[in-house]
Design a protein around this motif. Sequence first.
Motif, mmCIF file in Angstrom:
data_model
loop_
_atom_site.group_PDB
_atom_site.id
_atom_site.type_symbol
_atom_site.label_atom_id
_atom_site.label_comp_id
_atom_site.label_asym_id
_atom_site.label_seq_id
_atom_site.Cartn_x
_atom_site.Cartn_y
_atom_site.Cartn_z
ATOM 1 N N GLU A 1 6.980 35.985 8.976
ATOM 2 C CA GLU A 1 6.535 34.859 9.427
ATOM 3 C C GLU A 1 5.979 34.410 7.654
ATOM 4 O O GLU A 1 5.908 33.445 7.580
ATOM 5 C CB GLU A 1 6.027 34.600 10.440
ATOM 6 N N SER A 2 5.118 35.129 7.065
ATOM 7 C CA SER A 2 4.380 34.434 6.494
ATOM 8 C C SER A 2 4.347 34.343 4.736
ATOM 9 O O SER A 2 4.103 34.190 4.274
ATOM 10 C CB SER A 2 2.850 35.899 6.512
ATOM 11 N N ALA B 1 12.324 27.276 3.305
ATOM 12 C CA ALA B 1 10.914 27.121 2.758
ATOM 13 C C ALA B 1 10.993 26.696 1.145
ATOM 14 O O ALA B 1 9.918 25.836 0.930
ATOM 15 C CB ALA B 1 9.842 28.336 3.188
ATOM 16 N N ASN C 1 7.663 33.371 4.092
ATOM 17 C CA ASN C 1 8.164 31.922 4.345
ATOM 18 C C ASN C 1 6.672 31.028 3.874
ATOM 19 O O ASN C 1 7.454 30.299 3.217
ATOM 20 C CB ASN C 1 8.698 32.216 5.514
ATOM 21 N N TYR C 2 5.870 31.240 4.158
ATOM 22 C CA TYR C 2 4.683 29.734 3.814
ATOM 23 C C TYR C 2 4.106 30.758 2.796
ATOM 24 O O TYR C 2 4.156 29.438 2.067
ATOM 25 C CB TYR C 2 3.263 30.526 4.708
ATOM 26 N N ALA D 1 6.666 24.729 9.914
ATOM 27 C CA ALA D 1 6.088 25.546 10.436
ATOM 28 C C ALA D 1 5.940 26.000 12.148
ATOM 29 O O ALA D 1 5.976 26.756 12.319
ATOM 30 C CB ALA D 1 4.146 25.380 10.092
ATOM 31 N N LEU E 1 7.348 19.242 7.191
ATOM 32 C CA LEU E 1 6.330 20.426 6.475
ATOM 33 C C LEU E 1 5.660 20.947 7.728
ATOM 34 O O LEU E 1 5.977 22.307 8.034
ATOM 35 C CB LEU E 1 4.993 20.344 5.929
ATOM 36 N N ILE F 1 6.985 28.233 0.164
ATOM 37 C CA ILE F 1 6.371 27.620 0.164
ATOM 38 C C ILE F 1 5.216 27.289 -0.947
ATOM 39 O O ILE F 1 5.700 25.918 -1.647
ATOM 40 C CB ILE F 1 6.025 27.094 1.716
#
Length: 297
Positions: free
Chosen positions: A111-112, A47, A114-115, A73, A69, A118
């Motif tokens: 999951e969030s 990420a 990793n965002y 996702a 990207l 990024i």
Amino acid sequence: MNDYTYPILLGVIVGLITRLLMLRTDARQYPSRLHGKIIHVAMGFIAAALGAIAIPSIMKKDFSAITFLTLAASQFRDVRNMERNTLQELDEFELVKRGNTYIEGIAMVFESRNYLAIFTSFATTFAYLAANSVYAGLAVGLVSFLISRKLMTGHKVRDIADIRHVPLRFEGAGLYIDNIYIMNIGLPARQDEILKYGMGFVLTPKSMDANITLANLGQRQAILHDASVALGVFRDSGTPALVPLAKRDLNDGRVGVLILPQEQDPERAARVIGQVPTLENAIRKSRQALNKENERT
């Protein structure tokens, strides 16, 4: 080395550090040591790398980075599915289950995060290139990390309810915490075990929204699970009478919590219950929604 090497490297490092600092194994023992952490560290590195190369790719008019990207996702959604499936399989062997609501919340968090890695690496690299200064990149990276920490800080049960230790009592075969009926236990031997090893707590919601949140079965199951993991549980398979329970008083929304800890410490048990996160899928803002509706009318 080209002009983008150091900005990309700084972005990857800051993004990975952000992910590492958000990766903790607490009393709930998840993610597990060591292999469970390796999976999330590897995904965090990927990420951070994707976020760091996005700006240099756009500056070189190589818009394939946007495609990467998008693919990332999709991959991170697969991470969420993996976490959900793994925890659901493990939940079958827990003496006190997490419950599907808690599991979905854990999967969503992984999951969030990793965002957020990024976002942090993207912002760090962008600041480095825009100001042509490593100090600008570090400053923006620090701010991005603080923003990420703020976004990942949720409410706890202690924020929405007052927690009070209350002795258990029986009226005939009925077990009560204060005036809240918990369950029916007819065998005297089981009643003695409940009184010896059990502890009762009453959670009084601080607002109507908190009342609705505590009414959620998934939220109550999360409280029972975390308390049992942190304090142990006096039960084994095949003993249905020795099961932690949480029941509501239908008149005022208070919740009576019965736990059977191996560590008999009411103060610590109250702290553990207070530290249980309020689950996103259980949180309701009905009062805010009602106020907005009234403003429109």
